[in-house]
Design an enzyme around this catalytic site. Structure first.
Site, PDB file in Angstrom:
ATOM      1  N   GLY A 288     -35.916  11.281   9.244  1.00 45.45           N
ATOM      2  CA  GLY A 288     -35.565   9.952   9.710  1.00 45.45           C
ATOM      3  C   GLY A 288     -34.067   9.782   9.778  1.00 45.45           C
ATOM      4  N   SER A 289     -33.658   8.588  10.195  1.00 41.04           N
ATOM      5  CA  SER A 289     -32.237   8.299  10.365  1.00 41.04           C
ATOM      6  C   SER A 289     -32.042   6.793  10.316  1.00 41.04           C
ATOM      7  CB  SER A 289     -31.769   8.849  11.719  1.00 41.04           C
ATOM      8  OG  SER A 289     -30.407   8.603  11.936  1.00 41.04           O
ATOM      9  N   GLY A 290     -30.802   6.381  10.040  1.00 41.65           N
ATOM     10  CA  GLY A 290     -30.471   4.968  10.122  1.00 41.65           C
ATOM     11  C   GLY A 290     -31.188   4.080   9.126  1.00 41.65           C
ATOM     12  N   SER A 291     -31.561   4.627   7.963  1.00 42.06           N
ATOM     13  CA  SER A 291     -32.250   3.882   6.902  1.00 42.06           C
ATOM     14  C   SER A 291     -33.660   3.465   7.282  1.00 42.06           C
ATOM     15  CB  SER A 291     -31.450   2.621   6.493  1.00 42.06           C
ATOM     16  OG  SER A 291     -30.150   2.961   6.093  1.00 42.06           O
TER      17      SER A 291
ATOM     18  N   GLY B 117     -37.353   3.155   7.239  1.00 37.84           N
ATOM     19  CA  GLY B 117     -38.412   3.456   6.286  1.00 37.84           C
ATOM     20  C   GLY B 117     -37.959   3.686   4.863  1.00 37.84           C
TER      21      GLY B 117
ATOM     22  N   ARG C 287     -24.669  16.550  11.936  1.00 36.60           N
ATOM     23  CA  ARG C 287     -24.160  15.889  13.137  1.00 36.60           C
ATOM     24  C   ARG C 287     -22.977  15.028  12.751  1.00 36.60           C
ATOM     25  NH1 ARG C 287     -25.352  10.847  11.806  1.00 36.60           N
ATOM     26  NH2 ARG C 287     -27.333  10.360  10.793  1.00 36.60           N
TER      27      ARG C 287
END
Length: 417
Positions: free
Chosen positions: A155-158, A160, A283
């Site tokens: 996942g990404s961006g917080s 979940g 990244r």
């Protein structure tokens, strides 16, 4: 311009995605966005960015599209600014014989469970954790370490990520995560969840390029139980020994994971005098951090990443000694944006030191509390010669932007009672 192509495999919808294409043009190559849905990227049409529709989730179709383009015009490099497509971009670069990170290392790094195991085995500090695939297993893993953080293994961006205060909450949130077969990009996700120790120390990120720590960033996180990043300050104002510990730990983590090509964004928390790695992202950082680095330090990480993809020397060097801060606009209640946003934007931009003020939503649009990065409504960037001055300007300006939010009638009534 040489006519050679830089293939961008999907993108961020805002921020550095647009900057990648612009830096490519500045460096004399033609950026081409390979994507499944061009409507995700309004900036592509606004900037006249060449776009080619293809199935970016299918490696063979992606490669066939790249090879078709290469038959007409040489391809000089492959990149992505999107967390979800770093493995695809790395694999495509390798297939075309172009520079890039190890596709296997990137793929393993993106799996937080595999990443944690690798770091722990290498002696790099991480929170205690368990990898589970059922709600009952999550409950058992959390039984003796409440509260815990429960998060998806990818996942990404917080998205979940949640602090769970009791076992019923652990079980319920795990069930929700496991029910999602795909992420918000429609990419399949594994049926695994991390249950991990909640560290309460201050949070930072270290921006690494190759195997060098470029800058340490202080993070600001919104109200729990979510972990929405609502601001960053850089360079972080830290004692020298703490900055060394953070930088040393970040580089050790990158090396242990088999990375070391281009940019890595390493998130850490202090645990007493030690730094523990929350996660390594193979990244560039999101959250406009590369733009903060450029404005404060003069080091253009986006340009360096493009140069690396083109096989050219890429060494982001500090040429300035400023300070920069960003604050994101969020709200803690339901509301609506004003029908005219020009006043709020003008007031925010008029704050001394503010270099940029942006709203992401349209006039009159409903808004609500943020559970992840998608709930951020706008941002301001401030630059100064002192850390406190940059942070104060950003705080003042984002408060001016908040004036554009009108609470709903129910929320106004609750506020008055």
């Amino acid at each position: 311009m040489s006519g050679r192509l830089l293939l961008l495999v999907e993108s961020n919808t805002t921020g550095t995605g647009r900057l990648f294409a612009r830096r490519a043009v500045e460096l004399g190559v033609v950026p081409v966005l390979l994507c499944a849905d061009p409507d995700r990227y309004p900036y592509a049409a606004e900037d006249g960015l060449r776009t080619v529709v293809t199935d970016t989730a299918d490696p063979d179709r992606l490669a066939a599209t790249a090879e078709r383009l290469a038959a007409d015009t040489p391809v000089a490099g492959v990149l992505t600014s999107s967390e979800y497509y770093v493995p695809a971009a790395a694999a495509l670069a390798a297939r075309l014989g172009l520079p890039g990170p190890s596709a296997d290392a990137v793929r393993a790094c993106r799996d937080k469970a595999e990443q944690r195991r690798t770091l722990a085995a290498a002696g790099v500090g991480v929170p205690t954790f368990a990898v589970v695939s059922t709600p009952a297993a999550a409950r058992s893993a959390a039984a003796h370490r409440m509260p815990v953080v429960v998060k998806p293994s990818q996942g990404s961006g917080s998205l979940g990520v949640r602090l769970c205060a009791d076992l019923d909450e652990v079980e319920a949130h795990t069930r929700t995560l496991l029910a999602a077969g795909v992420n918000e990009r429609g990419v399949a996700v594994p049926g695994r969840v991390l249950v991990e120790e909640y560290l309460t120390g201050a949070e930072y990120s270290v921006e690494v390029f190759g195997t060098e720590a470029v800058v340490t960033v202080a993070k600001h996180v919104g109200p729990l139980p979510s972990f929405v990043e609502v601001g960053h300050d850089l360079p972080a104002a830290l004692p020298a020994e703490v900055e060394r510990e953070l930088g040393r730990t970040a580089v050790r983590a990158v090396t242990a994971l088999g990375l070391g090509w281009g940019a890595a964004h390493v998130e850490l928390r202090l645990d007493g005098a030690s730094a523990k790695v929350i996660e390594v992202n193979p990244r560039l950082a999101g959250g406009m951090i590369p733009e903060l680095v450029r404005r404060a330090c003069g080091a253009d990480l986006v340009r360096a990443q493009v140069l690396a993809a083109l096989g050219r020397p890429a060494h982001p060097e500090h040429t300035g000694r400023g300070r920069a801060s960003i604050r994101f606009l969020t709200t803690d209640r339901d509301g609506v944006l004003a029908p005219d946003l020009t006043g709020a934007l003008a007031r925010a931009r008029a704050v001394p030191g503010v270099a940029e003020a942006v709203l992401y939503r349209s006039p009159g649009e409903p808004v609500g509390p943020a559970a992840d990065f998608r709930g951020r409504l706008g941002h301001v960037i401030a630059v100064a010669d002192r850390a406190a001055a940059a942070a104060d300007a950003a705080e003042l300006a984002v408060a001016e932007l908040a004036g554009a939010i009108t609470p709903t009638a129910t929320d106004r009534e609750e506020a008055l009672t």
